[in-house]
Design a protein around this motif. Structure first.
Motif, PDB file in Angstrom:
ATOM      1  N   PRO A  10      47.168   8.056  -9.729  1.00 11.10           N
ATOM      2  CA  PRO A  10      47.139   8.929 -10.732  1.00 11.10           C
ATOM      3  C   PRO A  10      47.812  10.468 -10.469  1.00 11.10           C
ATOM      4  O   PRO A  10      47.935  11.038 -11.441  1.00 11.10           O
ATOM      5  N   TYR A  47      31.525  17.882  -5.270  1.00  8.91           N
ATOM      6  CA  TYR A  47      32.657  17.605  -6.256  1.00  8.91           C
ATOM      7  C   TYR A  47      32.712  15.903  -6.314  1.00  8.91           C
ATOM      8  O   TYR A  47      32.994  15.169  -5.484  1.00  8.91           O
ATOM      9  N   PRO A  48      31.809  15.379  -7.302  1.00  7.59           N
ATOM     10  CA  PRO A  48      31.634  13.941  -7.332  1.00  7.59           C
ATOM     11  C   PRO A  48      32.835  13.224  -7.380  1.00  7.59           C
ATOM     12  O   PRO A  48      32.945  12.014  -6.962  1.00  7.59           O
ATOM     13  N   LEU A  51      36.225  11.641  -3.925  1.00 14.07           N
ATOM     14  CA  LEU A  51      36.034  10.084  -2.976  1.00 14.07           C
ATOM     15  C   LEU A  51      37.572   9.881  -2.577  1.00 14.07           C
ATOM     16  O   LEU A  51      37.592   8.367  -1.935  1.00 14.07           O
ATOM     17  N   HIS A  56      45.465   6.901   0.508  1.00 12.35           N
ATOM     18  CA  HIS A  56      46.064   7.541  -0.686  1.00 12.35           C
ATOM     19  C   HIS A  56      46.562   8.518  -0.561  1.00 12.35           C
ATOM     20  O   HIS A  56      47.780   8.537  -0.656  1.00 12.35           O
ATOM     21  N   PHE A 171      43.245  17.367  -8.000  1.00 13.19           N
ATOM     22  CA  PHE A 171      43.112  16.287  -8.966  1.00 13.19           C
ATOM     23  C   PHE A 171      41.768  15.623  -8.854  1.00 13.19           C
ATOM     24  O   PHE A 171      41.073  15.574  -9.990  1.00 13.19           O
ATOM     25  N   PHE A 172      41.178  15.364  -7.803  1.00 12.79           N
ATOM     26  CA  PHE A 172      39.849  14.553  -7.790  1.00 12.79           C
ATOM     27  C   PHE A 172      38.927  15.244  -7.755  1.00 12.79           C
ATOM     28  O   PHE A 172      37.749  14.974  -8.017  1.00 12.79           O
ATOM     29  N   THR A 173      38.913  16.577  -7.298  1.00 10.18           N
ATOM     30  CA  THR A 173      37.997  17.293  -7.356  1.00 10.18           C
ATOM     31  C   THR A 173      37.888  18.083  -8.754  1.00 10.18           C
ATOM     32  O   THR A 173      36.578  18.379  -9.201  1.00 10.18           O
ATOM     33  N   GLY A 174      38.762  18.171  -9.506  1.00  8.89           N
ATOM     34  CA  GLY A 174      38.808  18.801 -10.970  1.00  8.89           C
ATOM     35  C   GLY A 174      39.051  20.223 -10.767  1.00  8.89           C
ATOM     36  O   GLY A 174      38.862  20.848 -11.831  1.00  8.89           O
TER      37      GLY A 174
ATOM     38  N   LYS B   5      22.932  23.722 -13.633  1.00  9.64           N
ATOM     39  CA  LYS B   5      24.078  23.638 -13.069  1.00  9.64           C
ATOM     40  C   LYS B   5      25.166  23.067 -13.679  1.00  9.64           C
ATOM     41  O   LYS B   5      24.960  22.371 -14.685  1.00  9.64           O
ATOM     42  N   LEU B   7      28.841  20.881 -13.106  1.00 11.62           N
ATOM     43  CA  LEU B   7      29.486  20.133 -12.124  1.00 11.62           C
ATOM     44  C   LEU B   7      30.942  20.187 -12.643  1.00 11.62           C
ATOM     45  O   LEU B   7      31.114  19.911 -13.602  1.00 11.62           O
ATOM     46  N   ASN B   8      31.579  20.079 -11.656  1.00 12.79           N
ATOM     47  CA  ASN B   8      33.181  19.605 -11.828  1.00 12.79           C
ATOM     48  C   ASN B   8      33.315  18.154 -12.285  1.00 12.79           C
ATOM     49  O   ASN B   8      32.726  17.452 -11.418  1.00 12.79           O
ATOM     50  N   ASP B   9      34.130  17.818 -13.272  1.00 14.84           N
ATOM     51  CA  ASP B   9      34.518  16.431 -13.487  1.00 14.84           C
ATOM     52  C   ASP B   9      36.146  16.490 -13.955  1.00 14.84           C
ATOM     53  O   ASP B   9      36.372  17.155 -14.928  1.00 14.84           O
ATOM     54  N   PRO B  10      36.766  15.667 -13.110  1.00 18.87           N
ATOM     55  CA  PRO B  10      38.161  15.892 -13.505  1.00 18.87           C
ATOM     56  C   PRO B  10      38.334  15.268 -14.889  1.00 18.87           C
ATOM     57  O   PRO B  10      39.664  15.668 -15.538  1.00 18.87           O
ATOM     58  N   PHE B  14      34.151  20.175 -16.850  1.00 19.46           N
ATOM     59  CA  PHE B  14      32.969  20.425 -16.451  1.00 19.46           C
ATOM     60  C   PHE B  14      31.700  19.907 -17.362  1.00 19.46           C
ATOM     61  O   PHE B  14      31.825  19.547 -18.459  1.00 19.46           O
ATOM     62  N   THR B  16      27.909  20.222 -17.918  1.00 22.67           N
ATOM     63  CA  THR B  16      26.737  21.089 -17.661  1.00 22.67           C
ATOM     64  C   THR B  16      25.325  20.398 -17.701  1.00 22.67           C
ATOM     65  O   THR B  16      25.169  19.682 -18.741  1.00 22.67           O
ATOM     66  N   ARG B  35      25.401   7.597  -6.351  1.00 16.93           N
ATOM     67  CA  ARG B  35      26.543   7.904  -5.434  1.00 16.93           C
ATOM     68  C   ARG B  35      27.268   7.052  -4.636  1.00 16.93           C
ATOM     69  O   ARG B  35      28.216   7.052  -4.242  1.00 16.93           O
ATOM     70  N   GLY B  49      42.989   4.515  -6.183  1.00 15.61           N
ATOM     71  CA  GLY B  49      42.120   5.845  -6.715  1.00 15.61           C
ATOM     72  C   GLY B  49      40.894   5.529  -7.379  1.00 15.61           C
ATOM     73  O   GLY B  49      40.160   6.300  -7.587  1.00 15.61           O
ATOM     74  N   LEU B  51      37.860   4.847  -6.905  1.00 16.95           N
ATOM     75  CA  LEU B  51      36.660   4.953  -6.084  1.00 16.95           C
ATOM     76  C   LEU B  51      35.610   5.803  -6.614  1.00 16.95           C
ATOM     77  O   LEU B  51      34.516   6.062  -5.893  1.00 16.95           O
ATOM     78  N   THR B  53      32.152   6.589  -8.905  1.00 20.06           N
ATOM     79  CA  THR B  53      30.981   5.710  -8.638  1.00 20.06           C
ATOM     80  C   THR B  53      30.035   5.959  -9.982  1.00 20.06           C
ATOM     81  O   THR B  53      30.439   6.462 -11.059  1.00 20.06           O
ATOM     82  N   HIS B  56      28.891   9.090 -10.964  1.00 21.43           N
ATOM     83  CA  HIS B  56      29.711  10.008 -11.833  1.00 21.43           C
ATOM     84  C   HIS B  56      29.709   9.489 -13.303  1.00 21.43           C
ATOM     85  O   HIS B  56      30.130  10.323 -14.134  1.00 21.43           O
ATOM     86  N   PHE B 171      41.368   6.961 -15.858  1.00 18.33           N
ATOM     87  CA  PHE B 171      41.720   8.332 -14.887  1.00 18.33           C
ATOM     88  C   PHE B 171      41.833   7.820 -13.585  1.00 18.33           C
ATOM     89  O   PHE B 171      42.982   8.392 -12.956  1.00 18.33           O
ATOM     90  N   PHE B 172      41.127   7.290 -12.992  1.00 21.25           N
ATOM     91  CA  PHE B 172      40.972   7.020 -11.681  1.00 21.25           C
ATOM     92  C   PHE B 172      41.924   5.870 -11.332  1.00 21.25           C
ATOM     93  O   PHE B 172      42.416   5.904 -10.029  1.00 21.25           O
TER      94      PHE B 172
END
Lengths: 408, 408, 408, 408
Positions: A10, A47-48, A51, A56, A171-174, B5, B7-10, B14, B16, B35, B49, B51, B53, B56, B171-172
């Protein structure tokens, strides 16, 4: 069999495996093991999406190395097919010596041996298996090849390793704002006097690269929640080891056992094949399998640490700009001691100090060199227009105490 | 403590967390377990890529559900804060009953119980723990709430589940062309007569969504290499179970043990708390820990299957449009029997037949409804301009035989 | 009529128009004119994708402002619906006074009037037309509203304007590494003592924002090829104006004519409605229409400049760290004079000096304020851990001479 | 001079210009003109980001063609450097004959000449200027080169043209779900018997490509608002032409004039150089310059149409599945006639019928060929597993009436 495989990535779209030897190295169990080692240890707790694995990253770095070599060739530098393959192998295998959780457990599992040393050991093993086909790659990797710029590409402050992992981690953390122009920087590489240089017009990309790296350090690599989780993981292993040394029975996976009971030196690795044998079986899954099994261990401290970690009930942390005084530390110890079930003997596992440090750029160590318009070569921190680089060279150090907030 | 909170999501940038109750559910060990369960099982063997869960995905679906509710409210539908929270909880927990490797082992570990049933069991457990706060969410999840469209959002052929996972999987994996306009579709949702509908102008987005889903099935979910790896995983567990039943000693993690030795029914789950207790401890790591330990098991077949799987030395596969004849199957058996070390008794583990099936859209089952310009409601397969939907409704079935190519 | 329209924006996905008044403002010809004014003037000559307009930027900023207000509200600040609408209107219209080619021609077409002044004039005009509905927006825009943080959001060193345009410019140029975490920064905004502040944990995002801005300056906004093209455009207009003043006939579009023959002051704008009338008709198309028509003008210098610009046969440029000496300048003049067809009289149009300047951060001017963990407020350049910000405050100035390389 | 330039492209990252000849063609005024012709005509009125040009598309297609050639070479097909350059030139120039607003005005400005014909004319002109260097490119472009697959790459139902523009249009409109896996498809191309084929495993990518194309047709290319704006633009030009023919004075730019007063045939283009001369000066700016000037024309119909178009006060539209009856049409005429200021004579300009048509795939016309696993070649609509392709072949036709809703 088709060994010109194309993999989906990706980050870059596609990664093409450039030839048979590299294909076979990727297929080798030593390399496949990297599928089971996360690039960012336990950062997934913050950062979910983080992973992604060393597997990679290594493939990505190999891809980017190919781009770098194409650029250098297009600028008139003669690079043989053999050199091209060798430098791609060197970057592909540069992290093959990483153990479980990458850097997180690097000094916990093996006190005396860095992952680079093990990478070299394993490359030598593979070289035997592949009848010397890795000779040149190993010379490049260990800095012994006379065309020095290959080493700069593999390991320097602007190496292909960093150019891949920064973008990949973003990229993977966002954390998109940490992304760097890897592909632009690669196109601006050149070689002068056997040294890797960056064209003058790339200075702003370099500045951005160094700042982005700093951002990623504080925002991701040294994130407070990550440090807390890492601390708990390290303390769990420390406790397990202590119990084993005290003669108690503690479950370990076959591969992990030897590293819990022994602390091999590099020399041990060289002379006792069982260490390499075990190490190449070892990965994140061994650690997690143990953590999970330890949650039901009779030692209440080990069970507590493991359960809390597994369920993400984490320590808290306090940061300091200077080393915290003993008073501060003792006050936190007292606070933890007051939690239900905590005894004096538990404190070394439940209140832990440490420090983190980060400098974005060290001019003293393999500097990043800029090729000026009049074909001179200067250190990037000397290049005009960049008031920030010197500032980035300052070492920023932070001290912390991580401590439990729940009773046992 | 801040429970709002971010959270980061690529994928979405985000996410919330909308409130305290949801925050506490996310913190619960039942949810944290997700997780450790990969969304796509072992597809990472094809797409490095992939991976991500269930954890997420569940958070992403919760986020998208919030967007859907906002859209419906902006179109004048009255939705109370309580309903909004409930439907977000329902989607957050819809996959909480998934076991290791998601769908891959669903029918291997638990023969008689679907993951949805376990999701409901666990939601009921959580409801007890949270003093009934999940009542409404559970009614919605199980289709008992009178405002039917909430159920459509949770589970239908255009539910928020699919709208999240398709984009997330794209995406992944890096299969960007499978991406769907989730956010566009969400904005086109409406409610008529308590049913979820899509505005007329969204028909092309729906068509694209269905085709993309088909693409992802063949390109990712049913990829031949994935099927081979899954087959090997299933055969390994089958073999381990057989050995256990034959009285041999086989390592299993504490959580897995009960499911290797027993085959609980849903009734067992309801009446014997130890099943829920064990199931909520079980995740991908248990499986991998066993696979790794089994590589050194004295049973050469179990050791072989595990080692091959771990090192990604996979079976091959042949596909058929009709069920393959016994001749074909026996010919492959003979071929495998000729491999060094293979005996007749190994064949059931080394030559395996199966079938895959996929239909992108089934009009008969919770159809996707289109709101026409004159405020009528029609099934999408009846909407004009969409010659393809009917075609997409055809069930495509493929038969396969997966078989070993390496001796033991 | 549905005035809750949703627009596609490749940067944010979707932009929702929040209400009737804003919908009607967007529909107004004054605002629609911004569709015809490119955000980055002639930067498309370097970055072919950089064709985005002030229209799109204004909508994006309005969207981001909505996000900022939501954040502040979620942190407990009371903001009325009226204030929310007003601040979105203020940012929507903040650039409505831009003329053709945005900044490029700002001081060529109107010597004495900045675009901000004209924005205010036009907002007042619109306010009349909308019966005072813009009162509050205008007070906010001109810094007269007592809740000062609204002004900080509209115009400061961390205003929503910059948060939108930096990401937008990155997106359309393809200089991805310049992207900033707009959405993260917006989520970290807070208000203390009526001032906009950023939470402590956002300091690295701010550092990244300032460095990215610097990068974009040198890489895009002040790119050498852009400066050359801009110089040629300015010289073309200068020449046309000179010819007009000398009584020659030069084609101009109706809207441009008045600004070629006159040089109105702000006072003129206020007192003579025809200036506003003409200005609100004026856009990039007027300039291009003239350039195209001028390519066949009998004055060979005007024709030459226009033709070269149209066909992208550009000047060359030399940069200097200090003001270049007259010797250097005269040597370049001599060089240009030696080109076929060039006469002494042409030189002022064909050899042009200028300077560019950039400082990423000026602590003296509406500083970026950080909210420390102990609820104090400090200037970002005083925040710990940020050795670079002070460095970024240095003004970097470059001098240049742009000059023709082709004869007439 | 460095002719190996690298251009930024937000779609592919970077585009490298492969050599001197191509560099010089890109620099040529004929090609630079494409900077001033938007790819999607007036679709920016619906998608504000859709401002990309034929220039950028042509460069992107050239880049992708390079990737396709690399793929074919890696699969063992011998392709000479000269062929590689020729096919890249052919795709680079394939749209050079487009006039203002691309397809929108194609049959309004030139009734009798398609843009492909003019492309060929201009390529022949360039060939003269470049001393025959385009010979092979022209043979390929016009289907006369014996290696037929080159033509398939340039012009077929799976040509590089479409592979670029679909992704590019998605990117700039923000309709992300329309994106196709161009780079995956390109990697799956092969050649059998001189014909372009796609590997079997690419069938789902092809299906996705065809569906995405359909989506883009209805969502973007034939969007109702676009059709309305296009209709108004066409009627404006029709009116201007009528006035000119009636002897009235109407401003036109120099390049446009000849096409308002004449209607040249292809033969005229061949025999009267002034047509080519004028056409290569003509672009979107000419049209907008006229529209703007016409807003103040004494003919109130022309002024009305131009002003409404400029300010985006658009017609409304009604769609029909079958040709609307005269009753329907006349009813709408009556409705328009009732608007203030509208006279009988205005009706042909204010109530306009038309039809749009779209079939995603036509098996009869240069079919997309699939290379099956047993090395056979079949039409994609015959490939198994694809029930949808046949459905996609159906021609979908819509009829519409666009009509004014505001008086003059």
């Amino acid at each position: 069999m088709n060994k010109k495989k194309v993999l989906n990535d990706p980050v870059y779209g596609f990664i093409t495996i450039p030839g048979h030897l590299i294909f076979d190295l990727i297929e080798h169990p030593y390399f496949q093991r990297l599928r089971r080692i996360k690039q960012l240890g336990i950062a997934e707790y913050v950062y979910p999406g983080a992973l992604h694995t060393r597997f990679h990253h290594a493939l990505g770095a190999m891809h980017l190395m190919g781009e770098a070599i194409s650029t250098l060739k297009s600028k008139g530098h003669l690079i043989s097919d053999q050199e091209c393959e060798a430098v791609q192998i060197a970057i592909l295998l540069h992290d093959i010596g990483h153990g479980p959780f990458s850097h997180v457990l690097e000094h916990t599992l093996l006190h005396h041996v860095s992952h680079e040393r093990i990478s070299l050991l394993l490359m030598n093993e593979l070289n035997k298996e592949f009848d010397g086909a890795l000779d040149l790659a190993i010379r490049m990797f260990s800095g012994q090849y006379e065309r020095r710029f290959f080493y700069d590409l593999i390991s320097s402050q602007l190496d292909i390793d960093r150019l891949d992992y920064l973008n990949r981690d973003c990229f993977f953390t966002g954390v998109t704002e940490g992304s760097i122009g890897s592909e632009r920087i690669v196109k601006l590489l050149d070689v002068v006097d056997n040294q890797l240089v960056v064209e003058q017009k790339g200075v702003y990309s370099i500045e951005n690269f160094l700042t982005a790296r700093r951002l990623m350090y504080w925002q991701v690599y040294l994130h407070k929640t990550s440090i807390c989780a890492e601390t708990m993981l390290i303390q769990s292993i420390r406790r397990a080891r202590e119990l084993v040394h005290a003669g108690q029975s503690v479950y370990t996976t076959p591969a992990l056992e030897i590293f819990i009971t022994n602390e091999p030196t590099l020399e041990d690795f060289r002379t006792h094949p069982q260490y390499i044998q075990a190490f190449t079986q070892l990965d994140d899954y061994d650690i997690w399998a143990c953590i999970k099994q330890w949650t039901v261990h009779p030692d209440r401290l080990l069970a507590h640490l493991s359960t809390m970690l597994l369920n993400r009930k984490l320590f808290k942390i306090r940061f300091f700009d200077v080393p915290p005084s003993d008073e501060v530390f003792e006050a936190l110890q007292a606070q933890v001691l007051a939690l239900p079930g905590v005894t004096e003997a538990d404190l070394p596992y439940l209140v832990v100090r440490g420090e983190t440090t980060n400098s974005a750029y060290l001019a003293s160590r393999q500097p990043i060199r800029i090729l000026t318009k009049d074909r001179g070569v200067v250190d990037v921190s000397e290049a005009s227009d960049l008031p920030t680089i010197k500032a980035l060279s300052q070492i920023v150090r932070k001290y912390y105490i991580a401590y439990a907030v729940k009773g046992i």
